[in-house]
Write a protein that holds these residues in place. Structure first.
Motif, PDB file in Angstrom:
ATOM      1  N   GLN A 101       0.850  -1.201   0.000  1.00  0.00           N
ATOM      2  CA  GLN A 101       0.000   0.000   0.000  1.00  0.00           C
ATOM      3  C   GLN A 101       0.882   1.246   0.000  1.00  0.00           C
ATOM      4  OE1 GLN A 101      -1.908  -1.781   3.675  1.00  0.00           O
ATOM      5  NE2 GLN A 101      -3.684  -0.719   2.826  1.00  0.00           N
ATOM      6  N   PHE A 102       1.766   1.344  -0.978  1.00  0.00           N
ATOM      7  CA  PHE A 102       2.749   2.424  -0.959  1.00  0.00           C
ATOM      8  C   PHE A 102       2.092   3.791  -1.093  1.00  0.00           C
ATOM      9  CE2 PHE A 102       6.141   5.018  -3.037  1.00  0.00           C
ATOM     10  CZ  PHE A 102       6.978   5.075  -1.928  1.00  0.00           C
ATOM     11  N   GLU A 103       1.097   3.933  -1.924  1.00  0.00           N
ATOM     12  CA  GLU A 103       0.438   5.230  -2.088  1.00  0.00           C
ATOM     13  C   GLU A 103      -0.306   5.625  -0.812  1.00  0.00           C
ATOM     14  OE1 GLU A 103       0.884   7.459  -4.411  1.00  0.00           O
ATOM     15  OE2 GLU A 103       2.382   6.043  -5.212  1.00  0.00           O
ATOM     16  N   ASP A 104      -0.906   4.660  -0.149  1.00  0.00           N
ATOM     17  CA  ASP A 104      -1.546   4.957   1.137  1.00  0.00           C
ATOM     18  C   ASP A 104      -0.504   5.382   2.169  1.00  0.00           C
ATOM     19  OD1 ASP A 104      -4.003   4.289   0.099  1.00  0.00           O
ATOM     20  OD2 ASP A 104      -3.950   2.231   0.846  1.00  0.00           O
ATOM     21  N   PHE A 105       0.652   4.776   2.077  1.00  0.00           N
ATOM     22  CA  PHE A 105       1.757   5.124   2.975  1.00  0.00           C
ATOM     23  C   PHE A 105       2.177   6.573   2.758  1.00  0.00           C
ATOM     24  CE2 PHE A 105       6.523   5.162   3.246  1.00  0.00           C
ATOM     25  CZ  PHE A 105       6.627   5.124   4.632  1.00  0.00           C
ATOM     26  N   LEU A 106       2.405   6.970   1.508  1.00  0.00           N
ATOM     27  CA  LEU A 106       2.813   8.346   1.224  1.00  0.00           C
ATOM     28  C   LEU A 106       1.706   9.340   1.558  1.00  0.00           C
ATOM     29  CD1 LEU A 106       4.763   8.081  -2.163  1.00  0.00           C
ATOM     30  CD2 LEU A 106       5.684   8.150   0.166  1.00  0.00           C
ATOM     31  N   ALA A 107       0.451   8.901   1.472  1.00  0.00           N
ATOM     32  CA  ALA A 107      -0.662   9.800   1.783  1.00  0.00           C
ATOM     33  C   ALA A 107      -0.623  10.269   3.241  1.00  0.00           C
ATOM     34  CB  ALA A 107      -1.987   9.119   1.478  1.00  0.00           C
ATOM     35  N   LEU A 108       0.012   9.472   4.095  1.00  0.00           N
ATOM     36  CA  LEU A 108       0.143   9.884   5.492  1.00  0.00           C
ATOM     37  C   LEU A 108       0.893  11.209   5.593  1.00  0.00           C
ATOM     38  CD1 LEU A 108       1.109   6.453   7.124  1.00  0.00           C
ATOM     39  CD2 LEU A 108      -1.158   7.535   7.053  1.00  0.00           C
ATOM     40  N   ALA A 109       1.891  11.386   4.723  1.00  0.00           N
ATOM     41  CA  ALA A 109       2.702  12.609   4.755  1.00  0.00           C
ATOM     42  C   ALA A 109       1.918  13.826   4.288  1.00  0.00           C
ATOM     43  CB  ALA A 109       3.948  12.430   3.897  1.00  0.00           C
ATOM     44  N   ARG A 110       0.896  13.599   3.492  1.00  0.00           N
ATOM     45  CA  ARG A 110       0.121  14.720   2.956  1.00  0.00           C
ATOM     46  C   ARG A 110      -1.075  15.081   3.835  1.00  0.00           C
ATOM     47  NH1 ARG A 110       1.761  11.942  -1.945  1.00  0.00           N
ATOM     48  NH2 ARG A 110      -0.106  10.627  -1.890  1.00  0.00           N
ATOM     49  N   ALA A 111      -1.281  14.326   4.903  1.00  0.00           N
ATOM     50  CA  ALA A 111      -2.395  14.607   5.820  1.00  0.00           C
ATOM     51  C   ALA A 111      -2.033  15.805   6.694  1.00  0.00           C
ATOM     52  CB  ALA A 111      -2.684  13.386   6.683  1.00  0.00           C
ATOM     53  N   PRO A 112      -2.725  16.910   6.607  1.00  0.00           N
ATOM     54  CA  PRO A 112      -2.310  18.125   7.308  1.00  0.00           C
ATOM     55  C   PRO A 112      -2.262  18.000   8.818  1.00  0.00           C
ATOM     56  CG  PRO A 112      -4.509  18.379   6.366  1.00  0.00           C
ATOM     57  CD  PRO A 112      -3.947  17.117   5.805  1.00  0.00           C
ATOM     58  N   GLN A 113      -3.138  17.156   9.409  1.00  0.00           N
ATOM     59  CA  GLN A 113      -3.195  17.049  10.858  1.00  0.00           C
ATOM     60  C   GLN A 113      -2.135  16.112  11.439  1.00  0.00           C
ATOM     61  OE1 GLN A 113      -5.122  15.453   8.797  1.00  0.00           O
ATOM     62  NE2 GLN A 113      -5.307  13.324   9.514  1.00  0.00           N
ATOM     63  N   MET A 114      -1.415  15.379  10.580  1.00  0.00           N
ATOM     64  CA  MET A 114      -0.423  14.413  11.060  1.00  0.00           C
ATOM     65  C   MET A 114       0.707  15.167  11.748  1.00  0.00           C
ATOM     66  SD  MET A 114      -0.495  11.134  11.133  1.00  0.00           S
ATOM     67  CE  MET A 114      -1.431  10.557   9.716  1.00  0.00           C
ATOM     68  N   ARG A 115       1.086  14.699  12.971  1.00  0.00           N
ATOM     69  CA  ARG A 115       2.034  15.484  13.766  1.00  0.00           C
ATOM     70  C   ARG A 115       3.128  14.662  14.439  1.00  0.00           C
ATOM     71  NH1 ARG A 115       4.994  19.848  14.568  1.00  0.00           N
ATOM     72  NH2 ARG A 115       4.788  20.826  16.618  1.00  0.00           N
ATOM     73  N   PHE A 116       2.854  13.419  14.789  1.00  0.00           N
ATOM     74  CA  PHE A 116       3.792  12.649  15.606  1.00  0.00           C
ATOM     75  C   PHE A 116       4.214  11.373  14.880  1.00  0.00           C
ATOM     76  CE2 PHE A 116       0.557  14.706  18.227  1.00  0.00           C
ATOM     77  CZ  PHE A 116       1.328  15.520  19.039  1.00  0.00           C
ATOM     78  N   VAL A 117       5.460  10.957  15.131  1.00  0.00           N
ATOM     79  CA  VAL A 117       5.959   9.666  14.652  1.00  0.00           C
ATOM     80  C   VAL A 117       6.577   8.943  15.834  1.00  0.00           C
ATOM     81  CG1 VAL A 117       7.567   8.449  13.127  1.00  0.00           C
ATOM     82  CG2 VAL A 117       6.437  10.558  12.344  1.00  0.00           C
ATOM     83  N   PHE A 118       6.094   7.740  16.119  1.00  0.00           N
ATOM     84  CA  PHE A 118       6.698   6.851  17.117  1.00  0.00           C
ATOM     85  C   PHE A 118       7.215   5.615  16.398  1.00  0.00           C
ATOM     86  CE2 PHE A 118       3.791   9.418  19.603  1.00  0.00           C
ATOM     87  CZ  PHE A 118       4.483   9.643  20.794  1.00  0.00           C
ATOM     88  N   SER A 119       8.210   4.966  16.979  1.00  0.00           N
ATOM     89  CA  SER A 119       8.749   3.765  16.329  1.00  0.00           C
ATOM     90  C   SER A 119       9.350   2.814  17.345  1.00  0.00           C
ATOM     91  CB  SER A 119       9.828   4.142  15.303  1.00  0.00           C
ATOM     92  OG  SER A 119      10.992   4.642  15.946  1.00  0.00           O
ATOM     93  N   ASN A 120       9.284   1.551  16.999  1.00  0.00           N
ATOM     94  CA  ASN A 120      10.103   0.524  17.651  1.00  0.00           C
ATOM     95  C   ASN A 120      10.348  -0.558  16.605  1.00  0.00           C
ATOM     96  OD1 ASN A 120      11.535  -1.098  19.336  1.00  0.00           O
ATOM     97  ND2 ASN A 120       9.805  -1.752  20.576  1.00  0.00           N
ATOM     98  N   THR A 121      11.454  -0.407  15.888  1.00  0.00           N
ATOM     99  CA  THR A 121      11.795  -1.321  14.798  1.00  0.00           C
ATOM    100  C   THR A 121      12.947  -2.235  15.203  1.00  0.00           C
ATOM    101  OG1 THR A 121      13.257   0.370  13.855  1.00  0.00           O
ATOM    102  CG2 THR A 121      10.995   0.304  13.055  1.00  0.00           C
ATOM    103  N   THR A 122      13.135  -2.423  16.521  1.00  0.00           N
ATOM    104  CA  THR A 122      14.229  -3.161  17.153  1.00  0.00           C
ATOM    105  C   THR A 122      15.538  -2.399  16.978  1.00  0.00           C
ATOM    106  OG1 THR A 122      15.062  -4.576  15.345  1.00  0.00           O
ATOM    107  CG2 THR A 122      13.072  -5.309  16.512  1.00  0.00           C
ATOM    108  N   GLU A 123      16.538  -2.802  17.741  1.00  0.00           N
ATOM    109  CA  GLU A 123      17.832  -2.117  17.707  1.00  0.00           C
ATOM    110  C   GLU A 123      18.440  -2.128  16.302  1.00  0.00           C
ATOM    111  OE1 GLU A 123      17.701  -4.149  21.822  1.00  0.00           O
ATOM    112  OE2 GLU A 123      16.568  -4.131  19.965  1.00  0.00           O
ATOM    113  N   ALA A 124      18.109  -3.139  15.510  1.00  0.00           N
ATOM    114  CA  ALA A 124      18.648  -3.235  14.151  1.00  0.00           C
ATOM    115  C   ALA A 124      17.893  -2.358  13.159  1.00  0.00           C
ATOM    116  CB  ALA A 124      18.621  -4.689  13.677  1.00  0.00           C
TER     117      ALA A 124
END
Length: 482
Positions: A101-124
């Motif tokens: 769902q790459f286009e849906d993924f990029l659409a997140l960046a175009r959402a004006p209200q989007m503000r925070f990014v959290f992650s836990n992708t392991t130490e690697a």
């Protein structure tokens, strides 16, 4: 049995303002759980979109439950009372698989209200992949994917300052926010993106260094019984302990926008995360490392059993209070409160933590978790601390791999396994003394960072404990500590 869905389990819904890289148990019982409380108590209105960072097609996802799932938080509270609480989490809205769902993924960046990014992708996960290209759909690494989103957002909003993001990695590496920012900047240079974009990232995107702490065990063994009590099926039910800590270093925008003061003191904003990292490593991880070889060679199998044993529990408590805490650079009452919490966590009746599972790579763990405290303690009091040197001796005894008719597997770097396979038979055959074994181990400057035999009196202090353990056994040797 009925499965979770938002029609049959209606409740508040929240605007999608959070992108979360990682769908795993920890984030769902840590970040999403906190956001759910903040949404309810503070009106934070922060809904989460989960991005699966790896290319794995799964038939079952959080979307099948419309983002709903249950947390089961249980253990001992601050008063030592046993608690068990379930909560239906509504902060998570949906899940995206960017490889499909790459286009849906990029659409997140175009959402004006989007503000925070959290992650836990392991130490690697916080790593650079030379082969990644901006045109990939998506880039293979987490920092590469994040750079793609930031570049899309920068272009879509023409570099607007107010459209920058607050980025909060939860991976267990030192200075995780700094490391992630540097990799994003590296991708910008690698992909030859304009300097104006790099400046926007530096000036208008905040990367926070964090320290996260909560034991999350995942789907519980008694999950079927829990489901019967709840009255619905939840394949994403996740269990965790009562205790949690979230230490955040960075600007105050995150605290203000998420109203994190409501979760104090478990959530702390600090100017320097370093002493909190040292606290966790020395007290929590250090207590494990000191306990394991002693408790296991005293005939115990789990952390809970060790804490129910008065001699072992007393040894761990005295080691922390008298030898570890004085070496740390935080207020004493805060350090003692943390030690209290650690020992309550060790007594959690809902978690059985096998000692042998913690024993992995014990030589490296001692170097990183307890050796700094051992050396600092000697500098402070002018003599070698008895319990930390005993912990060192117990670890060396553990690497014999046997005790009478009892044998156990050893897991460590091959050079240590080979060395102990040569040293301990020689000690058992009286062709080598325990002191000579200690000298051989402590002289390994490539591992310890120095030749520890050059520290006056250290070989003798450890050797005396090791001799007592070899001759009298662990329990008797432990009683001789003063």
């Amino acid at each position: 049995m009925q499965r979770l869905n938002r029609h049959d389990f209606p409740g508040a819904s929240y605007r999608e303002r959070v992108i979360q890289f990682g769908e795993g148990n920890f984030l769902r019982a840590f970040i999403d759980w906190q956001l759910d409380w903040l949404n309810e108590l503070q009106g934070t209105d922060a809904g989460v979109v989960v991005v699966r960072p790896r290319n794995r097609v799964v038939e079952d996802s959080l979307n099948q439950q419309e983002g709903l799932y249950t947390t089961l938080i249980r253990g001992l509270n601050g008063e030592g009372e046993q608690v068990s609480e379930t909560r239906l989490i509504r902060s998570l809205n949906r899940e995206i698989q960017p490889y499909q769902q790459f286009e849906d993924f990029l659409a997140l960046a175009r959402a004006p209200q989007m503000r925070f990014v959290f992650s836990n992708t392991t130490e690697a996960g916080i790593t650079f992949a030379e082969q990644d290209r901006l045109e990939d759909a998506p880039a293979s690494s987490f920092p590469g994917k994040l750079t793609q989103l930031l570049w899309t957002r920068f272009r879509h909003f023409a570099g607007a300052a107010e459209k920058g993001w607050l980025i909060v990695p939860c991976e267990l590496i030192d200075h995780n926010g700094d490391a992630l920012r540097e990799l994003v900047l590296r991708y910008i240079k690698h992909w030859q993106l304009p300097p104006e974009f790099a400046r926007w990232v530096l000036d208008h995107c905040a990367f926070y260094n964090t320290l996260v702490d909560r034991i999350v065990t995942g789907y519980p063994a008694d999950g079927t019984d829990i489901a019967a009590q709840l009255g619905y099926e939840d394949r994403y039910l996740v269990a965790g302990e009562v205790y949690y800590q979230f230490v955040i270093q960075g600007p105050d925008a995150l605290a203000q926008e998420l109203k994190l003061a409501a979760l104090a003191p478990e959530v702390k904003f600090v100017d320097d995360i370093t002493p909190y990292k040292a606290q966790k490593v020395a007290i929590l991880n250090g207590a494990h490392t000191a306990m394991v070889p002693v408790a296991f060679q005293a005939g115990l199998e789990s952390v809970g059993e060790a804490m129910d044993d008065a001699a072992i529990a007393g040894y761990v408590d005295a080691l922390l209070r008298e030898e570890v805490i004085p070496t740390l650079d935080l207020p004493r009452d805060e350090l003692h409160a943390f030690a209290d919490a650690v020992q309550r966590r060790f007594r959690n009746p809902f978690i059985r933590h096998a000692l042998l599972s913690i024993a992995l790579n014990g030589m490296t763990k001692f170097r990183t978790r307890l050796l700094p405290q051992l050396l600092l303690s000697q500098q402070q009091i002018g003599q070698w601390p008895p319990r930390l040197t005993f912990a060192f001796a117990a670890l060396l005894a553990f690497y014999s791999g046997e005790q009478g008719d009892r044998q156990w597997p050893l897991q460590d770097d091959s050079h240590w396994l080979q060395q102990f396979a040569e040293l301990w038979p020689a000690v058992n055959q009286d062709t080598l003394t325990p002191e000579q074994l200690v000298q051989a181990v402590l002289s390994n400057s490539s591992h310890w960072g120095e030749d520890l035999t050059q520290r006056p009196g250290l070989v003798t202090a450890i050797s005396q404990h090791l001799q007592n353990i070899v001759v009298h056994g662990m329990r008797t040797a432990l009683t001789q500590l003063r």
